[in-house]
Design an enzyme around this catalytic site. Structure first.
Site, PDB file in Angstrom:
ATOM      1  N   ARG A 105       1.008  -1.284   0.190  1.00 42.82           N
ATOM      2  CA  ARG A 105       0.092   0.049  -0.101  1.00 42.82           C
ATOM      3  C   ARG A 105       0.885   1.160   0.049  1.00 42.82           C
ATOM      4  O   ARG A 105       0.495   2.437   0.090  1.00 42.82           O
ATOM      5  CB  ARG A 105      -0.888   0.055   1.103  1.00 42.82           C
ATOM      6  CG  ARG A 105      -1.919  -1.120   1.195  1.00 42.82           C
ATOM      7  CD  ARG A 105      -2.902  -0.920   2.437  1.00 42.82           C
ATOM      8  NE  ARG A 105      -3.708  -2.231   2.446  1.00 42.82           N
ATOM      9  CZ  ARG A 105      -5.184  -2.071   2.060  1.00 42.82           C
ATOM     10  NH1 ARG A 105      -5.237  -1.061   1.230  1.00 42.82           N
ATOM     11  NH2 ARG A 105      -5.830  -3.023   1.830  1.00 42.82           N
ATOM     12  N   LYS A 138      15.533  -6.481   3.810  1.00 44.42           N
ATOM     13  CA  LYS A 138      16.038  -5.408   4.839  1.00 44.42           C
ATOM     14  C   LYS A 138      17.438  -5.765   5.441  1.00 44.42           C
ATOM     15  O   LYS A 138      18.268  -4.477   5.671  1.00 44.42           O
ATOM     16  CB  LYS A 138      14.913  -5.615   6.253  1.00 44.42           C
ATOM     17  CG  LYS A 138      13.514  -4.869   5.784  1.00 44.42           C
ATOM     18  CD  LYS A 138      12.720  -4.840   6.941  1.00 44.42           C
ATOM     19  CE  LYS A 138      11.083  -4.350   6.715  1.00 44.42           C
ATOM     20  NZ  LYS A 138      10.490  -4.206   7.785  1.00 44.42           N
ATOM     21  N   ASP A 166      10.357   1.513  11.168  1.00 45.22           N
ATOM     22  CA  ASP A 166       9.142   0.619  11.960  1.00 45.22           C
ATOM     23  C   ASP A 166       9.026   1.017  13.258  1.00 45.22           C
ATOM     24  O   ASP A 166       7.608   1.122  13.778  1.00 45.22           O
ATOM     25  CB  ASP A 166       9.613  -0.698  11.787  1.00 45.22           C
ATOM     26  CG  ASP A 166       9.608  -1.348  10.436  1.00 45.22           C
ATOM     27  OD1 ASP A 166       8.728  -0.694   9.363  1.00 45.22           O
ATOM     28  OD2 ASP A 166      10.245  -2.182   9.922  1.00 45.22           O
ATOM     29  N   GLY A 211       7.355 -12.442  20.302  1.00 47.82           N
ATOM     30  CA  GLY A 211       8.196 -12.443  19.200  1.00 47.82           C
ATOM     31  C   GLY A 211       9.700 -11.983  19.138  1.00 47.82           C
ATOM     32  O   GLY A 211       9.943 -11.173  19.898  1.00 47.82           O
ATOM     33  N   GLY A 224      11.929 -11.802  16.374  1.00 45.60           N
ATOM     34  CA  GLY A 224      12.348 -11.895  14.861  1.00 45.60           C
ATOM     35  C   GLY A 224      12.574 -10.394  14.662  1.00 45.60           C
ATOM     36  O   GLY A 224      12.914  -9.479  15.601  1.00 45.60           O
ATOM     37  N   GLY A 225      13.020 -10.124  13.588  1.00 43.60           N
ATOM     38  CA  GLY A 225      13.299  -8.845  12.947  1.00 43.60           C
ATOM     39  C   GLY A 225      11.980  -7.652  13.474  1.00 43.60           C
ATOM     40  O   GLY A 225      12.600  -6.686  13.711  1.00 43.60           O
TER      41      GLY A 225
END
EC number: 1.1.1.25
Length: 287
Positions: free
Chosen positions: A21, A71, A108, A132, A134-135
Site C-alpha cells: 500500500r 531489509k 518501523d 516474538g 524476529g526482525g
C-alpha cells in the site's frame, strides 16, 4: 522552451510487492503536503536486490522503502551510513540517496510508538510484553526504550531466541532506564499484568494467535497486533477474551512508518490521521 522537471522518484522494493500500500500512502502524503513525487513498486528477484537498486539509482531514484526479504541487504548496503535506530534494529527499511551514497534508517519502531501515542497509551513507565524475537521485534526495541518504557519482556516460542535478542540489545544499546528481559511464551505472565502487549510474530498470516497463557493484562491494558486486516486478528480476539481493555491492529504503524520515511526524504512531516482513516475505510468496505 524549458521542459518541466520530472518529479523526484521513490519506490518500495520487495518480493512479493504487488500487495504493498506504500504507493497509495505516499501519494496521499504528496497531495497533503504539496510535494510532487513519483512513487512506484519495484519487484526485485530474491537474488537481485543490489542490481535492482543500482538500476533504480541510475534512473534518478532518490529513496527506497525496503520490505521483505531485503531489509538485511539494505542494512549491508548502507552499513557505513546507518542511523542509530537502524544500527540497533539490525535492519534497514528506508534508504536515502545523499552525498553520493545510500544512507539507511529504520522507521518501523517509530511508526509503532507514534501509533501507540495516538491511541492514548502512556509509554513512560509502562510495562510492555513483546511477543516474538524476529526482525519485527528487534526493530521496535529502541523506540520503545526511548519512549521511557520501564520494562520490556520478550517472549518467544523458542525461548533461546528471545534470550539472544535481549542479550544483544543489552550489549549494543545505550544505557537507558528500560529493563529488558526474556522468556518462553509460557512465562509471559506478570504480577499485576502488562500495560501493553505487542504481537510481533507472523502468526496472524495463518489466522492463529501465539500460544500465550491467560491473565496477562493490567486493568487498562492495550493489546496491539502488528498485523492488520478488515476484521480483528486472532491475537486481538485472544486478548479481548483474556481481559484486555482495548485492542488495535498495525494499520496505524504502517502509516506511521511511512510518514517517518516521508519526513526523512522531504523534510516535511505529514499528518497520518487522514491517510489512516482513508485506508481503514477502504479495508472495511472490502472486508
Amino acid at each position: 522552451m524549458t521542459l518541466p522537471a520530472s518529479p523526484p522518484r521513490y519506490a518500495v522494493i520487495g518480493n512479493p510487492i504487488a500487495h504493498s500500500r506504500s504507493p497509495q500512502i505516499h501519494a496521499m502524503f504528496s497531495a497533503q503536503t504539496g510535494r510532487p513525487l513519483r512513487y512506484e513498486r519495484l519487484l526485485a528477484p530474491v537474488d537481485g536486490f543490489l542490481p535492482t537498486v543500482q538500476a533504480f539509482r541510475e534512473s534518478g531514484g532518490l529513496g527506497l522503502n525496503v520490505t521483505v526479504p531485503f531489509k538485511l541487504e539494505a542494512y549491508a548496503l548502507a552499513e557505513a551510513r546507518l542511523s542509530e535506530r537502524a544500527r540497533l534494529a539490525g535492519a534497514v527499511n528506508t534508504l536515502s540517496w545523499r552525498d553520493g551514497a545510500w544512507h539507511g534508517c529504520n522507521t518501523d519502531g517509530v511508526g509503532l510508538v507514534n501509533d501507540l501515542l495516538r491511541l492514548g497509551v502512556a509509554l513512560a513507565g509502562a510495562r510492555v510484553l513483546l511477543v516474538g524475537a524476529g526482525g519485527a521485534a528487534r526493530g521496535v526495541l529502541q523506540p520503545l526504550a526511548a519512549a521511557g518504557c520501564a520494562r520490556i519482556h520478550i517472549v518467544n516460542r523458542t525461548a533461546a531466541r528471545a534470550a539472544e535478542l535481549a542479550a544483544a540489545w543489552r550489549a549494543a544499546a545505550p544505557r537507558t532506564g528500560t529493563q529488558v528481559s526474556a522468556g518462553a511464551l509460557a512465562q509471559a505472565a506478570e504480577p499485576g499484568g502488562w500495560d501493553v502487549a505487542i504481537n510481533a510474530t507472523a502468526s496472524g498470516l495463518q489466522g492463529a494467535a501465539p500460544d500465550l497463557p491467560g491473565g496477562l493484562y493490567a486493568p487498562d491494558a492495550l493489546a496491539y497486533d502488528m498485523m492488520y486486516g478488515a476484521r480483528p486478528t486472532a491475537f486481538m480476539r485472544q486478548a479481548e477474551a483474556d481481559g484486555a481493555a482495548r485492542c488495535a491492529d498495525g494499520l496505524g504503524m504502517l502509516v506511521g512508518q511511512a510518514a517517518e520515511s516521508f519526513h526523512i526524504w522531504h523534510g516535511v512531516r505529514p499528518d497520518p490521521g487522514p491517510v489512516l482513516l482513508a485506508l481503514r475505510t477502504e479495508l472495511l468496505a472490502a472486508g
